[in-house]
Design an enzyme around this catalytic site. Structure first.
Site, mmCIF file in Angstrom:
data_model
loop_
_atom_site.group_PDB
_atom_site.id
_atom_site.type_symbol
_atom_site.label_atom_id
_atom_site.label_comp_id
_atom_site.label_asym_id
_atom_site.label_seq_id
_atom_site.Cartn_x
_atom_site.Cartn_y
_atom_site.Cartn_z
ATOM 1 N N SER A 95 15.940 65.537 55.864
ATOM 2 C CA SER A 95 16.476 66.896 55.726
ATOM 3 C C SER A 95 15.925 67.886 56.737
ATOM 4 O O SER A 95 16.383 69.029 56.773
ATOM 5 C CB SER A 95 16.218 67.417 54.307
ATOM 6 O OG SER A 95 17.098 66.804 53.389
ATOM 7 N N LYS A 98 18.364 69.720 58.814
ATOM 8 C CA LYS A 98 18.977 70.971 58.363
ATOM 9 C C LYS A 98 18.498 72.172 59.174
ATOM 10 O O LYS A 98 19.140 73.220 59.175
ATOM 11 C CB LYS A 98 18.683 71.191 56.877
ATOM 12 C CG LYS A 98 19.397 70.216 55.929
ATOM 13 C CD LYS A 98 19.082 70.555 54.473
ATOM 14 C CE LYS A 98 19.912 69.730 53.485
ATOM 15 N NZ LYS A 98 19.413 68.354 53.327
ATOM 16 N N SER A 153 17.056 72.244 49.505
ATOM 17 C CA SER A 153 17.536 71.219 50.440
ATOM 18 C C SER A 153 18.857 70.635 49.950
ATOM 19 O O SER A 153 19.111 69.427 50.046
ATOM 20 C CB SER A 153 16.488 70.113 50.615
ATOM 21 O OG SER A 153 16.708 69.408 51.809
#
Length: 401
Positions: A95, A98, A153
């Protein structure tokens, strides 16, 4: 005109005897060649394996218990890399990708804008994904969606914002283009949320580039530093009122490490644990990225240890590289930035190309045509030998003059 065969033989023997002198000549006049171009974005040392640090006598020692497969400590303002370990190693980013998603998409929408989520916008999300809890046919403000990205997340929040941006694949394409503009050449984007996908890779160096760019946006900085928030919930069937619920940032250092600004953590089965942390102390902002340590908790421990070291070592170590700047308009790289593909060896210098010699046709009687053929042949042989010497010299690190 005819030429005796013994004369031809003597000439050939003379030229052959002179070849060792011709071949030795370049070595006598050779000068050291300039260093080859950097093999990694940000500086040659960043492309070398192992720990890279250049301390002065009074610099603190690096932590000795680091287990990350790759890490980097850098100054977010100057871009100086204080220390690194395999920073261009391509690894699944989880993640932390991101960060690139936010740097690419966040500037496009007013944070107070409202979007009604369609059912298809929260479909086809990877199994086991982290979710903030978005429901179809409900309105969400853009700032709520971003809190879902940064705090929880939430892959569902990423998918909704991607659909607002034109779709999943167009967003992936834009993220890749943004990575290319930032000179993040270790990064291959396949999914916008960092979910494990074949071929999806980034590096500690690239993730630091994304974080450095993102932190220049006040909204990005605000979201990644937010520890807790309320998120819109479902509508109560009895009252018709819409509820809300609390969400908390999954960054375990936020609120615990002094001066931590935040940024982003990530964990998947394939990627293990990855973390990008930024902290400010004494007017200095440092970035630390750690990828794939021995355990989930170690990613936070090692980030904290490297931040501690970075603040103590600032001014006591010489940079081993730098975070490069974004490409200028027109695709040009800023002056003085290192180029090349990370981790790839620089191509060897090309030797001077030999001009092709025309085939010399001669006769068995060594008439005028045969004489010319012999001379051409001898000269070509000598030239080829010298060219071979040039290549050998070039490989040995000398310059032909």
């Amino acid at each position: 005109m005819s030429t005796p065969r013994h004369t031809i033989a003597q000439l050939c023997a003379a030229v052959t005897a002179a070849l060792p002198v011709l071949l030795a000549a370049p070595a006598a006049v050779a000068a050291p060649q300039a260093p080859p171009p950097s093999t990694a974005i940000g500086g040659e040392r960043l492309g070398l394996p192992g720990v890279q640090v250049d301390p002065s006598a009074d610099a603190p020692a690096l932590p000795t218990d680091l287990t990350g497969q790759s890490w980097i400590v850098s100054d977010a303002t100057s871009g100086d890399v204080l220390a690194s370990y395999n920073p261009h190693l391509g690894l699944p980013p989880a993640s932390t990708l991101k960060i690139l998603f936010a740097d690419t998409v966040l500037p496009k929408f007013d944070r107070n804008a409202v979007h009604r989520v369609a059912d298809e916008e929260i479909q086809n999300i990877g199994a086991g994904s982290s979710l903030v809890g978005i429901k179809e046919n409900l309105d969400y403000r853009v700032e709520d969606l971003w809190r879902g990205v940064f705090l929880s997340s939430g892959n569902d929040a990423v998918h909704v914002l991607s659909h607002m941006n034109g779709g999943i694949q167009p967003t992936v394409n834009e993220m890749q283009a943004r990575a290319d503009a930032l000179q993040a050449r270790d990064t291959k984007v396949v999914s916008p949320d960092g979910y494990d996908m074949d071929g999806q890779l980034s590096s500690a160096y690239d993730l630091s580039l994304f974080a450095r760019s993102g932190l220049r946006n006040p909204d990005f900085r605000m979201y990644c530093a937010t520890k807790e928030a309320m998120f819109p919930g479902a509508v109560d069937r009895n009252t018709g009122q819409r509820g809300s619920f609390g969400i908390a940032n999954t960054d375990r250092l936020l609120g615990k490490y002094p001066g931590l600004i935040g940024v982003k953590n990530g964990t998947t089965t394939n990627a293990g644990s990855t973390f990008v942390g930024a902290a400010e102390r004494g007017g200095r902002t440092l970035l630390v990225t750690v990828m794939h340590p021995a355990s989930y908790q170690r990613v936070y421990d090692e980030t904290a240890e490297l931040l501690d070291w970075g603040f103590a070592a600032a001014g006591k170590v010489r940079p081993v590289g730098r975070l490069v700047d974004e490409k200028q308009a027109g695709g040009e790289e800023p002056t003085g930035q290192a180029g090349g593909t990370a981790g790839a060896p620089a191509p060897p210098p090309h030797p001077a190309s030999d001009r092709p010699a025309a085939d010399a046709a001669g006769d068995d009687g060594f008439g005028p045509g045969g004489w010319t053929a012999v001379l051409v042949g001898v000269v070509v042989a000598a030239g080829a030998a010298v060219a071979l010497r040039r290549r050998a010299v070039a490989r040995a690190g000398r310059t032909w003059r």
